[in-house]
Design a protein around this motif. Structure first.
Motif, PDB file in Angstrom:
ATOM      1  N   THR A  86      44.135  53.681  40.085  1.00 26.52           N
ATOM      2  CA  THR A  86      44.204  52.318  40.640  1.00 26.52           C
ATOM      3  C   THR A  86      45.639  51.857  40.883  1.00 26.52           C
ATOM      4  O   THR A  86      45.926  50.659  40.831  1.00 26.52           O
ATOM      5  CB  THR A  86      43.483  51.307  39.720  1.00 26.52           C
ATOM      6  OG1 THR A  86      44.113  51.312  38.426  1.00 26.52           O
ATOM      7  CG2 THR A  86      42.002  51.631  39.584  1.00 26.52           C
ATOM      8  N   THR A 117      47.293  51.696  43.682  1.00 22.02           N
ATOM      9  CA  THR A 117      47.366  50.817  44.858  1.00 22.02           C
ATOM     10  C   THR A 117      46.994  49.389  44.481  1.00 22.02           C
ATOM     11  O   THR A 117      47.679  48.430  44.856  1.00 22.02           O
ATOM     12  CB  THR A 117      46.448  51.327  45.983  1.00 22.02           C
ATOM     13  OG1 THR A 117      46.868  52.636  46.349  1.00 22.02           O
ATOM     14  CG2 THR A 117      46.488  50.415  47.193  1.00 22.02           C
ATOM     15  N   GLN A 118      45.913  49.221  43.707  1.00 20.80           N
ATOM     16  CA  GLN A 118      45.491  47.893  43.281  1.00 20.80           C
ATOM     17  C   GLN A 118      46.531  47.259  42.363  1.00 20.80           C
ATOM     18  O   GLN A 118      46.780  46.055  42.431  1.00 20.80           O
ATOM     19  CB  GLN A 118      44.125  47.965  42.587  1.00 20.80           C
ATOM     20  CG  GLN A 118      42.981  48.284  43.515  1.00 20.80           C
ATOM     21  CD  GLN A 118      42.889  49.760  43.891  1.00 20.80           C
ATOM     22  OE1 GLN A 118      43.459  50.622  43.219  1.00 20.80           O
ATOM     23  NE2 GLN A 118      42.179  50.055  44.965  1.00 20.80           N
ATOM     24  N   ALA A 159      49.846  47.895  42.428  1.00 19.33           N
ATOM     25  CA  ALA A 159      50.998  47.535  43.263  1.00 19.33           C
ATOM     26  C   ALA A 159      50.720  46.287  44.101  1.00 19.33           C
ATOM     27  O   ALA A 159      51.627  45.483  44.343  1.00 19.33           O
ATOM     28  CB  ALA A 159      51.373  48.703  44.172  1.00 19.33           C
ATOM     29  N   ASN A 160      49.476  46.118  44.530  1.00 17.22           N
ATOM     30  CA  ASN A 160      49.104  44.965  45.357  1.00 17.22           C
ATOM     31  C   ASN A 160      48.748  43.721  44.547  1.00 17.22           C
ATOM     32  O   ASN A 160      48.499  42.667  45.130  1.00 17.22           O
ATOM     33  CB  ASN A 160      47.913  45.322  46.257  1.00 17.22           C
ATOM     34  CG  ASN A 160      48.274  46.346  47.309  1.00 17.22           C
ATOM     35  OD1 ASN A 160      49.430  46.505  47.654  1.00 17.22           O
ATOM     36  ND2 ASN A 160      47.277  47.057  47.808  1.00 17.22           N
ATOM     37  N   THR A 218      45.976  43.208  42.951  1.00 11.81           N
ATOM     38  CA  THR A 218      44.574  42.912  43.257  1.00 11.81           C
ATOM     39  C   THR A 218      43.863  42.174  42.123  1.00 11.81           C
ATOM     40  O   THR A 218      43.057  41.280  42.368  1.00 11.81           O
ATOM     41  CB  THR A 218      43.823  44.228  43.573  1.00 11.81           C
ATOM     42  OG1 THR A 218      44.453  44.846  44.703  1.00 11.81           O
ATOM     43  CG2 THR A 218      42.365  43.994  43.873  1.00 11.81           C
TER      44      THR A 218
END
Length: 198
Positions: free
Chosen positions: A94, A96-97, A99-100, A102
């Motif tokens: 996870t 990407t989540q 870093a974003n 989310t």
């Protein structure tokens, strides 16, 4: 409608039983719904692939489930005092989540099951909290104002709902375990609603 993600891995049914009770608690709150999801097993042979849709039970979790949820209930059986490999494998993917952002600012809780009273439930619950803290989530426990927390003779901790399955893996929850899982779901949904309302 606020949707709370109930994400779990269950090998013999105990964690799934807790997840279902937590979902009932979530749905007891006006305007809140539970979205049950699971993770695929991790195979010891790299060429083994799970089917894209589980044979039974909740669908596999997708990135959109994390993006769309207003809160998260995370469950895993105890494996030597830590979360099971399939759940750890999921969280390791996870980035990407993370870093974003989310999940940042969303409430979360954790739950588990073990084969014995001293099978590592509390360390498992803490191990599941760690990636959630890295994602910036707000952790929700079970307060001692829940009378079942002081009365339980089996599962249930202030860190999160739990179940003692015994050596035969019995998924049948005790009355106190059921009450605490329901209360945890209800509390998570209530906090998600309050956060959304500002």
């Amino acid at each position: 409608m606020l949707e709370i993600l109930v994400l779990y891995y269950s090998h013999r049914g105990s964690v799934r039983a807790l997840a279902q009770q937590i979902a009932r608690g979530i749905e007891s709150q006006p305007g809140c719904g539970a979205r049950l999801r699971t993770v695929p097993r991790v195979a010891s042979v790299c060429t083994t692939i799970e089917p894209p849709v589980p044979v039974a039970g909740a669908p596999f979790v997708e990135a959109s489930d994390l993006e769309e949820c207003a809160g998260l209930a995370l469950g895993s059986p105890t494996r030597f005092g830590a979360m099971a490999a399939p759940m750890k494998y999921f969280w390791d993917g996870t980035i990407t989540q993370w870093a974003n952002g989310t999940l940042a600012g969303k409430p979360a809780c954790v739950f588990t099951s073990s084969g014995s009273m001293h099978g590592g439930q509390e360390t498992t619950l803490v191990s599941m909290m760690l990636p959630l803290l890295h994602h910036g989530m707000l952790l929700v426990g079970i307060p001692f104002t829940e009378s079942a927390l002081s009365a339980t003779q089996r599962g249930g901790t202030p860190y999160g709902a739990s179940h003692v399955a015994g050596t035969d893996g019995d998924p049948l929850l005790s009355d106190d375990e059921r009450a605490l899982a329901f209360a945890q779901g209800r509390r998570l949904a209530d906090i998600a609603r309050r956060l959304r309302e500002g």
